[in-house]
Design a protein around this motif. Structure first.
Motif, PDB file in Angstrom:
ATOM      1  N   ALA C  29       0.995  -1.416  -0.004  1.00  0.00           N
ATOM      2  CA  ALA C  29       0.122   0.115  -0.123  1.00  0.00           C
ATOM      3  C   ALA C  29       0.704   1.191  -0.036  1.00  0.00           C
ATOM      4  N   TYR C  30       2.118   1.045   0.760  1.00  0.00           N
ATOM      5  CA  TYR C  30       2.916   2.351   0.684  1.00  0.00           C
ATOM      6  C   TYR C  30       3.599   2.686  -0.813  1.00  0.00           C
ATOM      7  N   ARG C  31       3.612   1.371  -1.354  1.00  0.00           N
ATOM      8  CA  ARG C  31       4.224   1.758  -2.692  1.00  0.00           C
ATOM      9  C   ARG C  31       3.433   2.278  -3.755  1.00  0.00           C
ATOM     10  N   LYS C  32       2.127   1.747  -3.725  1.00  0.00           N
ATOM     11  CA  LYS C  32       1.004   2.190  -4.551  1.00  0.00           C
ATOM     12  C   LYS C  32       0.597   3.661  -4.312  1.00  0.00           C
ATOM     13  N   THR C  33       0.656   3.927  -2.847  1.00  0.00           N
ATOM     14  CA  THR C  33       0.302   5.482  -2.607  1.00  0.00           C
ATOM     15  C   THR C  33       1.452   6.174  -3.061  1.00  0.00           C
ATOM     16  N   ASN C  34       2.597   5.851  -2.831  1.00  0.00           N
ATOM     17  CA  ASN C  34       3.555   6.749  -3.568  1.00  0.00           C
ATOM     18  C   ASN C  34       3.613   6.941  -4.954  1.00  0.00           C
ATOM     19  N   LEU C  35       3.398   5.771  -5.589  1.00  0.00           N
ATOM     20  CA  LEU C  35       3.543   5.653  -7.228  1.00  0.00           C
ATOM     21  C   LEU C  35       2.170   6.449  -7.576  1.00  0.00           C
ATOM     22  N   ARG C  36       1.075   6.429  -7.072  1.00  0.00           N
ATOM     23  CA  ARG C  36       0.011   7.128  -7.272  1.00  0.00           C
ATOM     24  C   ARG C  36       0.215   8.797  -7.044  1.00  0.00           C
TER      25      ARG C  36
END
Lengths: 255, 121, 315
Positions: C29-36
């Motif tokens: 979720a951290y990866r996705k949030t950052n990516l987004r």
């Protein structure tokens, strides 16, 4: 002609020559600036915009010098902005090739290559000019212009020798632009630099790059001219309407 | 309004299709490789990693680096390396790689107490 | 290590202000949030070039033209730094651009408003960049290393943007009657959209706690918005202009300026694609991307040819 008239005459030529150089840089800068935010990829958007900024910088140097001459010798009110924003179509002396629409990326980079190759030769000559200011501007500008030649010639090669589509687009661009290259070497009365002498070196460089790009230099054909004397294509009027719009609507306002 | 409201500055506008989170549909036929850029900011200093960019080949990468990363006189020399050629140490091995040097204080000059009279050392 | 342990180690690092780097373990979720967040930030820089690029050919003096071009070009650079940071999380730039062009990915809604007069160049610089900078300064300390580094570079370059915007308005505010009117009009139109840039009120955010806990963000929307209102309300005095909000007044208890209610219906309808320029912006991005396709292909084809030639020579 007495001595006084002769001095007047040579100052007039110097002013016209300087305006011609300024207009040419400005109009090409204006055209290239249309790419800003619309390039084929971010990196190249940034690259061509650097060239745009260089050209506008050169234009400003020339306009400022022309303005100084006008104020000093002709007691006229002039600044870089009055010269760029308040002269009309028939007064602009830029080369025709600069005012042509950008077309696609092939057309844009080919024009840049033709022009920058010429401009380097011109600046080399100009750096020996008896006029100290023109010489100084030339020496300053030649570095960035060398980069413009490098950047654009690599693109000519890349697209000429790239895919079938890019080659076809380059061939079209050569067709479009070639007849506007003759004007580089047709001297105007006011020109103090012998542009005729630059032709051979220019052709040689173009041939080198075209060979590598697998492109063919067209046979001699009819060459367009007139820009240096204020006889332009229909495009210039539209460029100026856009460029000058705010200054025209709000006369005398500061920005 | 039946919208799930989340923080909405730049990054966190809700995206219905969970985009930008790993789904790959873009084709590679026009994708230029990624390069890492290193800049020497002035003579006498090391090259330092500045960032990355895309370019079709090394020559173009060099010029793109010039155009993108030195617009404000940031450098006097550039290196570009295609990103795929960089080998990085593994964070999982960070402990065995880097921790053992932490208990060797005797490698540092401050470890040694000398009388103030000793000069030039 | 169990997932739970990994998560704990991860959170410990964050709590100790240790940056997270691309190859480190991170919750999905951290990866996705950052990516987004990073890719949307990048898209915002890129789409943001359009409303300002709109005035490049019409800039009223050579100096202003050069400044505006340099500024729009900087935004291209900022988009590029951010795309690079996002790429460290495993998605290609091409993919992100495709998501932007298809309408799947979002960007800051502010850029869906039109730039109608030259004064908008000033107002965008002063208000929009001003609002962005508050967020960006905060993000220089964000927990994901590549994002934080990109932001440091961006903040360095960005500092002239807001200043030139204010200066543009300052000149107009001292100019002719028409110029003064133009100046006030631009402020009127850009004020509320600028406030909306900070996002919904904290009380209506559901996702902010996690972002704060992970130190992706370090201030809430309302904190940043208040900071902005306080700053602008002081600065506008120097312009002799007014903000289009009669309820702005100093609140002694809070030590801040109170201000009026944002029109949230407008906010959501622009986010959902109904702003004045949503369609136009996406069309422009799609057109440019498509028209650039043959260029990108040709450059690759040539690079490949050249590589093969070298190989043959070496052999």
């Amino acid at each position: 002609m007495n001595q006084h008239q002769q001095i007047n005459e040579s100052i007039k030529c110097l002013i016209d020559q300087t305006l011609h150089l300024a207009d040419t840089c400005l109009i090409l800068g204006q055209r290239n600036s249309e790419w800003c935010a619309h390039g084929p990829i971010l990196e190249q958007d940034i690259a061509i915009t650097n060239i745009t900024l260089d050209l506008i910088g050169q234009a400003r140097n020339f306009y400022q010098y022309a303005a100084k001459l006008l104020v000093e010798y002709e007691q006229k009110q002039a600044t870089e902005d009055t010269l760029a924003y308040l002269r009309t179509e028939r007064e602009f002396k830029n080369l025709l090739i600069c005012e042509l629409p950008n077309g696609d990326w092939a057309n844009t980079i080919l024009r840049q290559f033709f022009f920058s190759t010429f401009q380097v030769l011109l600046f080399e000559e100009m750096s020996h000019s008896k006029d100290a200011q023109l010489s100084a501007i030339a020496i300053k500008s030649i570095k960035e212009t060398n980069y413009h030649v490098k950047w654009s010639s690599e693109w000519v090669i890349r697209l000429g020798d790239g895919t079938a589509e890019s080659k076809e687009r380059m061939i079209n661009a050569v067709d479009n632009l070639w007849m506007y290259t003759g004007e580089f070497f047709i001297p105007a009365k006011y020109e103090t630099i012998d542009v005729v002498l630059l032709k051979e070196k220019w052709l040689q460089k173009v041939k080198e790059v075209f060979d590598e790009a697998t492109l063919i230099i067209p046979d001699k054909g009819f060459m367009q001219s007139g820009g240096k004397l204020g006889a332009h294509t229909e495009h210039l009027g539209f460029i100026l309407s856009e460029l000058q719009y705010l200054q025209r609507v709000h006369p005398g306002a500061e920005w | 309004m039946n919208i799930q409201i989340r923080k909405c500055y730049y990054g966190d506008i809700p995206e219905e299709n969970n985009s930008g989170a790993g789904t790959q549909s873009a084709s590679n036929e026009s994708l230029w490789p990624l390069w890492e850029v290193f800049i020497r900011s002035k003579q006498g200093l090391d090259h330092k990693h500045a960032g990355s960019l895309h370019a079709a080949d090394a020559q173009m990468a060099m010029e793109n680096a010039r155009d993108v990363y030195t617009r404000r006189q940031e450098g006097v020399s550039l290196w570009v390396v295609e990103s795929k050629n960089i080998h990085a140490s593994n964070p999982d091995e960070a402990e065995m790689f880097f921790e053992p040097s932490s208990d060797k204080a005797y490698r540092h000059p401050t470890f040694y107490d000398l009388p103030d009279e000793v000069k030039h050392m | 290590m169990s997932l739970h342990d990994l998560e704990k180690t991860f959170q410990d690092k964050i709590d100790k202000e240790i940056k997270i780097e691309p190859k480190d373990w991170m919750p999905e979720a951290y990866r996705k949030t950052n990516l987004r967040q990073i890719s949307q930030h990048a898209h915002s820089e890129i789409v943001g070039m359009l409303p300002e690029g709109n005035w490049i050919t019409r800039a009223p003096s050579l100096k202003r033209k050069a400044i505006l071009i340099a500024k729009v070009q900087d935004e291209a650079g900022h988009g590029l730094y951010l795309y690079s940071a996002a790429e460290t999380l495993g998605t290609s730039r091409e993919q992100m651009v495709e998501d932007l062009n298809s309408g799947k990915a979002k960007y800051s809604s502010i850029f869906n408003y039109p730039t109608l007069t030259w004064a908008d160049m000033g107002a965008v610089g002063w208000l929009v960049d001003g609002a962005a900078i508050l967020n960006q300064v905060m993000l220089c300390r964000t927990s994901y290393g590549p994002y934080a580094r990109a932001m440091v570079r961006i903040c360095k370059e960005e500092s002239f943007h807001q200043r030139q915007g204010f200066e543009t308005l300052l000149v107009l505010s001292k100019g002719t009657k028409e110029q003064k009117a133009m100046c006030q009009d631009a402020i009127n139109r850009w004020w509320w959209p600028s406030l909306m840039m900070f996002g919904p009120k904290d009380s209506e955010s559901t996702n902010s706690d996690q972002s704060i806990k992970w130190k992706i963000k370090r201030k809430t929307n309302d904190e940043l918005r208040q900071q902005f209102v306080d700053m602008i309300t002081e600065q506008i005095k120097l312009l002799g202009m007014t903000l289009p909000d009669e309820s702005i007044r100093w609140n002694k208890q809070r030590n801040h300026y109170d201000f009026g209610e944002i029109n949230w219906d407008e906010f959501w309808s622009v986010v959902k694609g109904n702003g004045p320029c949503n369609k136009q912006r996406l069309e422009a991005k799609n057109k440019d991307h498509q028209e650039g396709l043959w260029v990108r292909k040709a450059a690759l084809a040539y690079a490949e040819k050249k590589r093969l030639r070298v190989t043959v020579k070496v052999a």
